[in-house]
Design a protein around this motif. Structure first.
Motif, short mmCIF file in Angstrom:
data_model
loop_
_atom_site.label_atom_id
_atom_site.label_comp_id
_atom_site.label_asym_id
_atom_site.label_seq_id
_atom_site.Cartn_x
_atom_site.Cartn_y
_atom_site.Cartn_z
N GLU A 32 -2.56 53.10 -50.45
CA GLU A 32 -3.74 52.24 -50.32
C GLU A 32 -4.88 53.02 -49.70
OE1 GLU A 32 -2.32 50.04 -46.24
OE2 GLU A 32 -1.82 49.15 -48.16
N LEU A 33 -6.06 52.58 -50.00
CA LEU A 33 -7.27 53.21 -49.50
C LEU A 33 -7.47 52.83 -48.04
CD1 LEU A 33 -9.81 54.85 -50.38
CD2 LEU A 33 -10.91 52.64 -50.73
N HIS A 34 -7.71 53.83 -47.20
CA HIS A 34 -7.99 53.60 -45.78
C HIS A 34 -9.44 53.98 -45.51
CE1 HIS A 34 -3.60 53.85 -45.62
NE2 HIS A 34 -3.69 53.14 -44.51
N TYR A 35 -10.09 53.19 -44.68
CA TYR A 35 -11.45 53.49 -44.29
C TYR A 35 -11.45 53.93 -42.83
CZ TYR A 35 -16.35 52.91 -43.06
OH TYR A 35 -17.62 53.12 -42.60
N PHE A 36 -12.10 55.05 -42.56
CA PHE A 36 -12.21 55.59 -41.21
C PHE A 36 -13.65 55.35 -40.73
CE2 PHE A 36 -8.83 57.86 -43.28
CZ PHE A 36 -7.85 57.96 -42.31
N ARG A 41 -15.76 57.75 -43.62
CA ARG A 41 -15.16 58.26 -44.86
C ARG A 41 -14.01 57.36 -45.25
NH1 ARG A 41 -10.33 61.17 -44.45
NH2 ARG A 41 -9.67 61.51 -42.31
N ALA A 42 -13.59 57.47 -46.50
CA ALA A 42 -12.45 56.73 -47.01
C ALA A 42 -11.47 57.73 -47.63
CB ALA A 42 -12.88 55.71 -48.05
N SER A 43 -10.18 57.43 -47.50
CA SER A 43 -9.18 58.34 -48.01
C SER A 43 -7.89 57.57 -48.30
CB SER A 43 -8.90 59.43 -46.97
OG SER A 43 -7.83 60.24 -47.36
N PHE A 44 -7.10 58.10 -49.21
CA PHE A 44 -5.79 57.52 -49.48
C PHE A 44 -4.75 58.04 -48.50
CE2 PHE A 44 -7.73 56.54 -53.55
CZ PHE A 44 -7.25 55.26 -53.75
#
Length: 113
Positions: A32-36, A41-44
């Protein structure tokens, strides 16, 4: 099949699919996509820092809703005659049940153990 029945069938199948995917992505540890937010930034991949998985969970729910709607379209085309009230009530009951099960799954995850 009357137009309102086709719309009802598609909507209930979309709700069932969305609720299933929304809960199953967490239970099954799907990527799932995580947002920091602090790093903007966003990352899997999870990494150092505060990660918010909610955008990824919502995306899985939206995808499940689209797949459920397509299944509803398939049901409508497979059985093009008018459906009985009992069958329509069954789809409505399953959509409410799916929402309740997905909601209680996340409530159980938040329970303080």
């Amino acid at each position: 099949m009357p137009r309102w029945q086709r719309a009802y069938l598609i909507a209930t199948c979309a709700i069932i699919g969305a609720a299933f995917a929304y809960a199953a992505c967490d239970w099954g540890h799907w990527p799932e996509l995580h947002y920091f937010p602090l790093q903007e930034r966003a990352s899997f991949a999870t990494g150092p820092g505060i990660a918010m998985p909610y955008p990824g969970i919502v995306l899985w729910g939206l995808g499940g809703g689209v797949v459920g709607a397509l299944v509803g379209v398939g049901f409508g085309r497979a059985v093009p005659r008018a459906w009985s009230a009992k069958a329509l009530h069954l789809f409505g009951a399953w959509s409410i049940t799916a929402l309740v099960l997905a909601g209680t799954y996340y409530m159980w995850n938040l329970w303080p153990w």
